[in-house]
Design a protein around this motif. Structure first.
Motif, PDB file in Angstrom:
ATOM      1  N   PRO A 114      -6.699  11.584   4.116  1.00 16.59           N
ATOM      2  CA  PRO A 114      -6.067  12.331   5.203  1.00 16.59           C
ATOM      3  C   PRO A 114      -4.804  13.067   4.762  1.00 16.59           C
ATOM      4  CG  PRO A 114      -5.411  10.034   5.341  1.00 16.59           C
ATOM      5  CD  PRO A 114      -6.388  10.149   4.185  1.00 16.59           C
ATOM      6  N   SER A 157      -2.879   4.854  12.222  1.00 18.20           N
ATOM      7  CA  SER A 157      -2.935   6.187  11.609  1.00 18.20           C
ATOM      8  C   SER A 157      -1.545   6.815  11.497  1.00 18.20           C
ATOM      9  CB  SER A 157      -3.855   7.113  12.415  1.00 18.20           C
ATOM     10  OG  SER A 157      -3.363   7.262  13.726  1.00 18.20           O
ATOM     11  N   ASP A 203      -7.474  13.867   9.790  1.00 18.89           N
ATOM     12  CA  ASP A 203      -8.532  14.453   8.984  1.00 18.89           C
ATOM     13  C   ASP A 203      -8.122  15.886   8.633  1.00 18.89           C
ATOM     14  OD1 ASP A 203     -11.669  14.309   8.315  1.00 18.89           O
ATOM     15  OD2 ASP A 203     -11.163  16.306   9.120  1.00 18.89           O
ATOM     16  N   LYS A 237      -6.746   9.835  11.985  1.00 21.12           N
ATOM     17  CA  LYS A 237      -7.707   9.137  11.136  1.00 21.12           C
ATOM     18  C   LYS A 237      -7.033   7.866  10.626  1.00 21.12           C
ATOM     19  CE  LYS A 237     -10.500  10.140   7.043  1.00 21.12           C
ATOM     20  NZ  LYS A 237     -10.930  11.223   6.148  1.00 21.12           N
TER      21      LYS A 237
END
Length: 145
Positions: free
Chosen positions: A62, A95, A123, A130
């Motif tokens: 990511p 995340s 992402d 993500k």
């Protein structure tokens, strides 16, 4: 009105990155302009992530997007001061990561400025949050305060 927090000491941070001040960082008041501190924070965090093998700026996934930031100033700095950025992770979410950064004059114990960034990792293609890969979590845990 609440009492102002005292500057942090070096021992409160887990890793350090050198920061070179530039002539252009100074403003008309003879000290480093406040906007430069945010660039120093961003540079220190990303330099550490690259060195740790977590961040590939060209193709990595990511990627981190800044969603919140702040800074508290304790003392001024000016070119040609040599600075060191202390890093720590204050919160490691699913995340997101809250990085805390303190700037110290080289060899000094008290922070001249302290700031933070909250990065949400997303992402690369969709820009949707993500979860952090397990390898990232393990490496970032080494910076946990």
């Amino acid at each position: 009105m609440s009492e102002r927090a005292a500057p942090s000491r070096r021992e409160a941070y887990r890793a350090f990155e050198p920061i070179a001040t530039r002539w252009a960082d100074n403003d008309v008041y003879g000290h480093i302009n406040n906007v430069s501190y945010y660039a120093f924070f961003d540079t220190a965090v990303n330099r550490w992530l690259i060195a740790a093998g977590l961040l590939d700026v060209e193709a990595g996934d990511p990627i981190g997007l800044v969603v919140e930031t702040g800074c508290r100033y304790h003392a001024s700095a000016a070119f040609p001061d040599r600075l060191e950025a202390g890093l720590r992770v204050a919160r490691l979410g699913t995340s997101s990561v809250r990085y805390e950064i303190a700037l110290f004059r080289a060899g000094e114990d008290l922070a001249i400025a302290e700031g933070f960034f909250v990065h949400v990792y997303v992402d690369r293609g969709t820009r949707r949050p993500k979860p952090l890969p397990e390898a990232w979590r393990e490496t970032l845990a080494s910076l946990t305060a």
